[in-house]
Design an enzyme around this catalytic site. Structure first.
Site, short mmCIF file in Angstrom:
data_model
loop_
_atom_site.label_atom_id
_atom_site.label_comp_id
_atom_site.label_asym_id
_atom_site.label_seq_id
_atom_site.Cartn_x
_atom_site.Cartn_y
_atom_site.Cartn_z
N ARG A 69 0.84 -1.21 0.00
CA ARG A 69 0.00 0.00 0.00
C ARG A 69 0.87 1.25 0.00
NH1 ARG A 69 -2.37 1.55 5.92
NH2 ARG A 69 -0.76 0.50 7.16
N ARG A 75 -5.08 -1.17 4.10
CA ARG A 75 -4.59 -2.42 3.51
C ARG A 75 -5.67 -3.14 2.70
NH1 ARG A 75 -2.61 -2.41 8.79
NH2 ARG A 75 -0.37 -2.05 8.95
N ASN A 82 -4.50 -7.89 -5.05
CA ASN A 82 -3.65 -8.99 -4.58
C ASN A 82 -4.34 -10.35 -4.44
OD1 ASN A 82 -1.41 -7.37 -4.45
ND2 ASN A 82 -1.72 -6.78 -2.32
N GLN A 89 -1.38 -19.02 -5.71
CA GLN A 89 -0.35 -19.61 -4.84
C GLN A 89 -0.94 -20.70 -3.94
OE1 GLN A 89 2.04 -16.48 -3.06
NE2 GLN A 89 2.76 -15.82 -5.06
N VAL A 106 2.16 -12.95 4.52
CA VAL A 106 2.63 -11.63 4.97
C VAL A 106 2.06 -10.54 4.06
CG1 VAL A 106 4.69 -10.21 5.39
CG2 VAL A 106 4.75 -12.67 5.88
N GLY A 107 1.91 -10.84 2.75
CA GLY A 107 1.39 -9.84 1.81
C GLY A 107 -0.01 -9.39 2.21
N ASP A 136 2.58 -6.69 14.67
CA ASP A 136 1.76 -5.85 15.55
C ASP A 136 2.09 -6.11 17.02
OD1 ASP A 136 0.19 -4.80 13.33
OD2 ASP A 136 -0.62 -6.82 13.20
N HIS A 164 -5.02 -7.59 10.73
CA HIS A 164 -3.81 -6.74 10.64
C HIS A 164 -4.23 -5.48 9.88
CE1 HIS A 164 0.24 -5.38 10.08
NE2 HIS A 164 0.21 -5.55 8.77
C1 LMR Z 1 3.01 -2.97 8.08
O1 LMR Z 1 2.17 -3.09 8.98
O2 LMR Z 1 4.02 -2.26 8.20
C2 LMR Z 1 2.80 -3.68 6.77
O3 LMR Z 1 1.66 -4.47 6.85
C3 LMR Z 1 2.73 -2.75 5.61
C4 LMR Z 1 1.53 -1.83 5.66
O4 LMR Z 1 0.82 -1.69 4.66
O5 LMR Z 1 1.31 -1.22 6.71
#
Ligand code: LMR
Length: 302
Positions: A69, A75, A82, A89, A106-107, A136, A164
């Site tokens: 992002r 996100r 994505n 995958q 993770v993406g 986090d 997240h």
């Molecule tokens: C983060 O938390 O640093 C990563 O997920 C990238 C983002 O888009 O914040």
């Protein structure tokens, strides 16, 4: 970090690095540099652009490749860009990876991307998949330790619930500092409000300052999370896991960050935690956001 032995210290590894076709020259360049590092434990480096080739017989997968992002974005705005990546995958993992492969997504948006991968890998157990919330958790620990004037190592567990995203929930209700309740050191309302918001916004803050999303901290927490998937820790920690057997009443078809622990050699959601009304309300909001994300990519769930 993986090549230098942080993931499996002392064990030989074969690295299979997947890129998109537009960056095939860059991945060749990275391979050359990795060779020049002469890492003692790297036995093989393969690069390519086809997951059905690169995922063959792999033991672990870090799914980090996704459009990141930019400033001012949430996100979840990356879902449409994505989602297809994780569908393909997931299918490749299903067809060619080892049947006990462990997968860390993770993406971003990592929880829902992980759900897409799970649904597209029907021959694998959802328990083999996780999404990253260790970043986090680390952010929360660092912020809390600084506020309390202690080292991170002095804190007991701090956990993250939910997505997240800017709705994640930091739970430090049962956290202690050398056996004493955290609330003796920092104000409860600071924890529920300022601290929670700082963790929620930390990724955006990094993007604003760096012009790019986090890299080093995301890498460090990804390696840490993968080690946790191999049950190397005897603590309570955060992990985005498939919610099907959660005891907290969260929708079962979500990938949701819960407090987890190791139980008979595999990770499980930690049961019986008491949740305050204030936290519960926040947890319901983050659940709702994940339900909305799922509705937006229903067509990718097969
Ligand atoms: C983060 O938390 O640093 C990563 O997920 C990238 C983002 O888009 O914040």
């Amino acid at each position: 970090m993986v090549a230098s032995g942080m993931l499996f210290p002392g064990r030989k590894i074969a690295l299979h690095l997947l890129e998109i076709p537009e960056f095939s020259a860059q991945i060749e360049g990275l391979k050359m540099e990795l060779e020049d590092c002469a890492f003692l434990d790297v036995a093989e480096i393969k690069v390519g652009t086809d997951p059905f080739e690169l995922f063959r017989d792999i033991d672990v997968a870090f799914l980090v490749g996704a459009k990141p992002r930019g400033p001012g974005m949430e996100r979840k705005e990356l879902l449409q860009a994505n989602g297809n990546i994780f569908q393909k995958q997931g299918q490749a993992l299903d067809q060619v990876a080892k049947k006990d492969v462990r997968v860390l997504v993770v993406g971003n948006p990592c929880n829902t991307n992980c759900l897409i991968a799970i649904h597209n890998a029907p021959s694998l157990s959802p328990k083999q998949f996780a999404s990253l919330s260790t970043l986090d958790e680390n952010r929360a620990k660092s912020i809390i330790a600084k506020k309390a004037g202690v080292m991170v190592e002095n804190l007991s567990h701090v956990t993250i619930w939910g997505n997240h995203s800017s709705t994640l929930v930091v739970d430090a209700d049962a956290t202690t500092i050398e056996g004493k309740p955290l609330q003796n050191f920092v104000d409860q309302q600071w924890l529920y409000n300022d601290c929670n918001q700082r963790v929620q916004q930390r990724g955006a803050e990094i993007i604003k300052i760096r012009g790019k999303s986090s890299a080093a901290s995301a890498a460090r927490s990804s390696v840490q999370a993968m080690r946790r998937l191999f049950c190397e820790e005897d603590t309570i920690f955060s992990m985005g896991v498939y919610a099907d057997d959660n005891p907290y009443g969260i929708d079962k078809d979500l990938v949701f960050s819960f407090p987890c622990h190791c139980n008979n050699g595999s990770i499980a959601i930690y049961p019986d935690l008491r949740i305050s009304q204030e936290l519960l309300q926040k947890i319901k909001l983050t659940e709702r956001e994940l339900i909305e994300e799922r509705a937006a990519i229903q067509h990718l769930l097969g």
